[in-house]
Design an enzyme around this catalytic site. Structure first.
Site, PDB file in Angstrom:
ATOM      1  N   GLU A   1     -75.938  10.028  -4.454  1.00  0.00           N
ATOM      2  CA  GLU A   1     -76.159  11.166  -5.222  1.00  0.00           C
ATOM      3  C   GLU A   1     -75.716  11.296  -6.603  1.00  0.00           C
ATOM      4  O   GLU A   1     -74.927  10.352  -6.915  1.00  0.00           O
ATOM      5  CB  GLU A   1     -75.361  12.552  -4.458  1.00  0.00           C
ATOM      6  CG  GLU A   1     -74.195  13.186  -5.069  1.00  0.00           C
ATOM      7  CD  GLU A   1     -73.613  14.310  -4.100  1.00  0.00           C
ATOM      8  OE1 GLU A   1     -74.026  14.467  -2.876  1.00  0.00           O
ATOM      9  OE2 GLU A   1     -73.069  14.880  -4.880  1.00  0.00           O
TER      10      GLU A   1
ATOM     11  N   CYS B   1     -72.796  11.974 -13.728  1.00  0.00           N
ATOM     12  CA  CYS B   1     -71.669  11.036 -12.419  1.00  0.00           C
ATOM     13  C   CYS B   1     -72.676  10.322 -11.812  1.00  0.00           C
ATOM     14  O   CYS B   1     -73.561  10.663 -10.890  1.00  0.00           O
ATOM     15  CB  CYS B   1     -70.922  12.185 -11.924  1.00  0.00           C
ATOM     16  SG  CYS B   1     -69.812  11.482 -10.770  1.00  0.00           S
TER      17      CYS B   1
ATOM     18  N   CYS C   1     -68.441   4.357   0.989  1.00  0.00           N
ATOM     19  CA  CYS C   1     -67.355   3.752   0.527  1.00  0.00           C
ATOM     20  C   CYS C   1     -66.638   3.216   1.483  1.00  0.00           C
ATOM     21  O   CYS C   1     -66.259   3.704   2.659  1.00  0.00           O
ATOM     22  CB  CYS C   1     -66.516   4.833  -0.402  1.00  0.00           C
ATOM     23  SG  CYS C   1     -65.236   4.207  -1.300  1.00  0.00           S
TER      24      CYS C   1
ATOM     25  N   CYS D   1     -61.128  12.235   0.808  1.00  0.00           N
ATOM     26  CA  CYS D   1     -62.332  12.073   0.349  1.00  0.00           C
ATOM     27  C   CYS D   1     -63.428  12.203   1.441  1.00  0.00           C
ATOM     28  O   CYS D   1     -63.266  11.332   2.299  1.00  0.00           O
ATOM     29  CB  CYS D   1     -62.434  10.979  -0.528  1.00  0.00           C
ATOM     30  SG  CYS D   1     -64.097  10.676  -1.186  1.00  0.00           S
TER      31      CYS D   1
ATOM     32  N   CYS E   1     -60.169   6.957   1.645  1.00  0.00           N
ATOM     33  CA  CYS E   1     -59.216   7.807   1.180  1.00  0.00           C
ATOM     34  C   CYS E   1     -59.224   8.994   2.330  1.00  0.00           C
ATOM     35  O   CYS E   1     -60.434   9.709   2.613  1.00  0.00           O
ATOM     36  CB  CYS E   1     -59.194   8.148  -0.201  1.00  0.00           C
ATOM     37  SG  CYS E   1     -59.305   6.809  -1.304  1.00  0.00           S
TER      38      CYS E   1
HETATM   39  N1  SAH Z   1     -63.546   4.947  -5.809  1.00  0.00           N
HETATM   40  C1  SAH Z   1     -63.368   5.576  -6.996  1.00  0.00           C
HETATM   41  C2  SAH Z   1     -64.566   6.439  -7.721  1.00  0.00           C
HETATM   42  C3  SAH Z   1     -64.921   7.315  -6.723  1.00  0.00           C
HETATM   43  S1  SAH Z   1     -63.868   8.916  -6.419  1.00  0.00           S
HETATM   44  C4  SAH Z   1     -62.103   6.207  -7.317  1.00  0.00           C
HETATM   45  O1  SAH Z   1     -61.562   6.317  -6.179  1.00  0.00           O
HETATM   46  O2  SAH Z   1     -61.631   6.423  -8.288  1.00  0.00           O
HETATM   47  C5  SAH Z   1     -63.734   9.852  -7.718  1.00  0.00           C
HETATM   48  C6  SAH Z   1     -62.798  10.668  -8.135  1.00  0.00           C
HETATM   49  O3  SAH Z   1     -63.012  11.755  -7.085  1.00  0.00           O
HETATM   50  C7  SAH Z   1     -61.474  10.103  -7.441  1.00  0.00           C
HETATM   51  O4  SAH Z   1     -60.525  10.457  -8.226  1.00  0.00           O
HETATM   52  C8  SAH Z   1     -61.225  10.874  -6.101  1.00  0.00           C
HETATM   53  O5  SAH Z   1     -59.937  10.491  -5.589  1.00  0.00           O
HETATM   54  C9  SAH Z   1     -61.542  12.307  -6.241  1.00  0.00           C
HETATM   55  N2  SAH Z   1     -62.192  12.711  -5.099  1.00  0.00           N
HETATM   56  C10 SAH Z   1     -62.664  12.234  -3.984  1.00  0.00           C
HETATM   57  N3  SAH Z   1     -62.889  13.502  -2.946  1.00  0.00           N
HETATM   58  C11 SAH Z   1     -62.148  14.408  -3.463  1.00  0.00           C
HETATM   59  C12 SAH Z   1     -61.951  15.898  -3.176  1.00  0.00           C
HETATM   60  N4  SAH Z   1     -62.412  16.334  -1.984  1.00  0.00           N
HETATM   61  N5  SAH Z   1     -61.442  16.694  -4.053  1.00  0.00           N
HETATM   62  C13 SAH Z   1     -61.015  16.311  -5.212  1.00  0.00           C
HETATM   63  N6  SAH Z   1     -61.377  15.184  -5.789  1.00  0.00           N
HETATM   64  C14 SAH Z   1     -61.692  14.045  -4.920  1.00  0.00           C
END
Ligand code: SAH
Length: 370
Positions: A100, A113, A120, A127, A124
């Site tokens: 997306e 974005c 991925c 996420c 995390c």
């Molecule tokens: N892998 C990279 C880029 C993708 S995530 C990274 O980790 O930075 C982009 C941002 O979105 C990151 O800061 C991630 O931690 C945040 N993010 C992911 N899932 C989220 C959620 N459910 N709520 C808020 N932020 C989130």
């Protein structure tokens, strides 16, 4: 004729190729070098989707090109628009995989974005992308294609120099860009090229969960802005939120940030911090955050947790986020709480499901006496 017979080789797509790749392709095709430069202009400055539109090329040459090549974007499998103006495109590539891309318009800028991987590998725990099973790197063409799609949809051809709707790019969509460095770097070189899409490195931010050895390379070779998904100030908590921390713990990550070339007060490193109720959101966490980033030209983005079905966390309450923000702010860092954007279209784009609201000093109530 548009139809391909079985004896003809499949036509190669030129959209997304970098300067060198395009030059090599044209050399192989038997065209003079300046033809590659003309094509570059048509593809990236003018956004041509058809060789017939390339009026500076002779008709026979255009026909020859059309017989051998394509000017193709990724397919849009779904396009959604939020009531707040945020737009999301679900893009499908040749193998059926989807990512997306999200556009967030704000008063003074428009941010795109972009995703770097399908899925991925980082898992995390907060996420949603980490729960997806299928993972592959995007090719550089597929990353450039996301920008082309947005420019098409927003009617931004020829590439405007001012009043743009896509002023900024953040690599905060699906995937870890520093685990797909070569493709991301090749794509960004196309995006940054002044005779094409022309989005300056100062307007591009790469977000990483902290792939320490690649941070240095990113700074030296691309010199884009860096955002780091910190999310916790203690290794035991960060190990749970961002498992990559077991490999590259907080101290090493911050060391890499300190050494990031070009970091200055004008070009600060963004620390992203997702607010998780009862996990990382206490005043003590805020004070430790301030201590940790000490000496780094930094800004902190507090991201309200965006919940998803089955997520093991809740978003911190507003008052908790405000208290956290006040502590960081009082220490001299800008700590905008981000306003959720595009939630009605479930934009899964990192912090871009939220857009920054900078709180100016004058607008803030005075801090209570300690
Ligand atoms: N892998 C990279 C880029 C993708 S995530 C990274 O980790 O930075 C982009 C941002 O979105 C990151 O800061 C991630 O931690 C945040 N993010 C992911 N899932 C989220 C959620 N459910 N709520 C808020 N932020 C989130």
């Amino acid at each position: 004729m548009e139809t391909e017979t079985l004896s003809e080789p499949p036509r190669r797509n030129l959209v997304g190729l970098g300067r060198e790749a395009l030059a090599a392709e044209m050399a192989e095709f038997g065209a003079e070098p300046f033809r590659a430069r003309q094509l570059w202009h048509w593809i990236y400055r003018r956004g041509a989707t058809d060789f017939a539109a390339m009026t500076s090329l002779s008709k026979p040459f255009r026909d020859k090109l059309a017989a051998r090549y394509l000017l193709q974007r990724p397919a849009i499998s779904r396009a959604l628009g939020s009531v707040d103006g945020t737009r999301k495109w679900l893009l499908r590539f040749a193998d059926g995989e989807e990512v997306e891309t999200v556009h967030i318009p704000e008063e003074d800028r428009g941010t795109l974005c972009v995703s770097s991987q399908v899925g991925c590998t980082l898992t995390c725990s907060f996420c949603h992308t980490g729960t997806q099973r299928l993972v592959r790197n995007l090719a550089s063409e597929e990353i450039v294609g996301q920008v082309m799609i947005a420019r098409d949809a927003l009617g931004e051809w020829p590439s405007p120099q001012e009043d743009r709707q896509v002023t900024n790019i953040v690599l905060m969509g699906m995937g870890e860009p520093l685990y797909n460095y070569e493709s991301v770097a090749a794509a960004l070189k196309v995006v940054m090229d002044g005779e094409g899409l022309s989005i300056s490195r100062r307007k591009i931010t790469l977000s990483t969960a902290g792939v320490v050895p690649m941070i240095r390379r990113c700074g030296a070779e691309l010199a884009v802005n860096l955002a780091v998904s910190l999310h916790a100030v203690r290794d035991d908590i960060r190990d749970r939120l961002v498992p990559l921390n077991r490999k590259y713990p907080i101290a090493e990550l911050l060391e890499a940030c300190r050494a990031y070339p070009g970091a200055s007060n004008a070009r600060r490193i963004t620390f992203e911090y997702v607010m998780l109720k009862g996990v990382n959101d206490s005043p003590a966490d805020a004070r430790e955050l301030v201590r940790l980033v000490g000496g780094i030209p930094a800004k902190v983005n507090l991201i309200p947790f965006n919940p998803w079905p089955g997520a093991p966390y809740e978003c911190s309450p507003d008052a908790t986020i405000k208290a956290f923000s006040d502590i960081v702010f009082a220490a001299g860092y800008s700590a905008p709480v981000r306003t959720p954007r595009g939630r009605d279209i479930l934009a899964a784009c990192g912090q871009l499901k939220s857009a920054s609201v900078r709180v100016r000093r004058s607008e803030r109530p005075p801090l209570p006496a300690a």
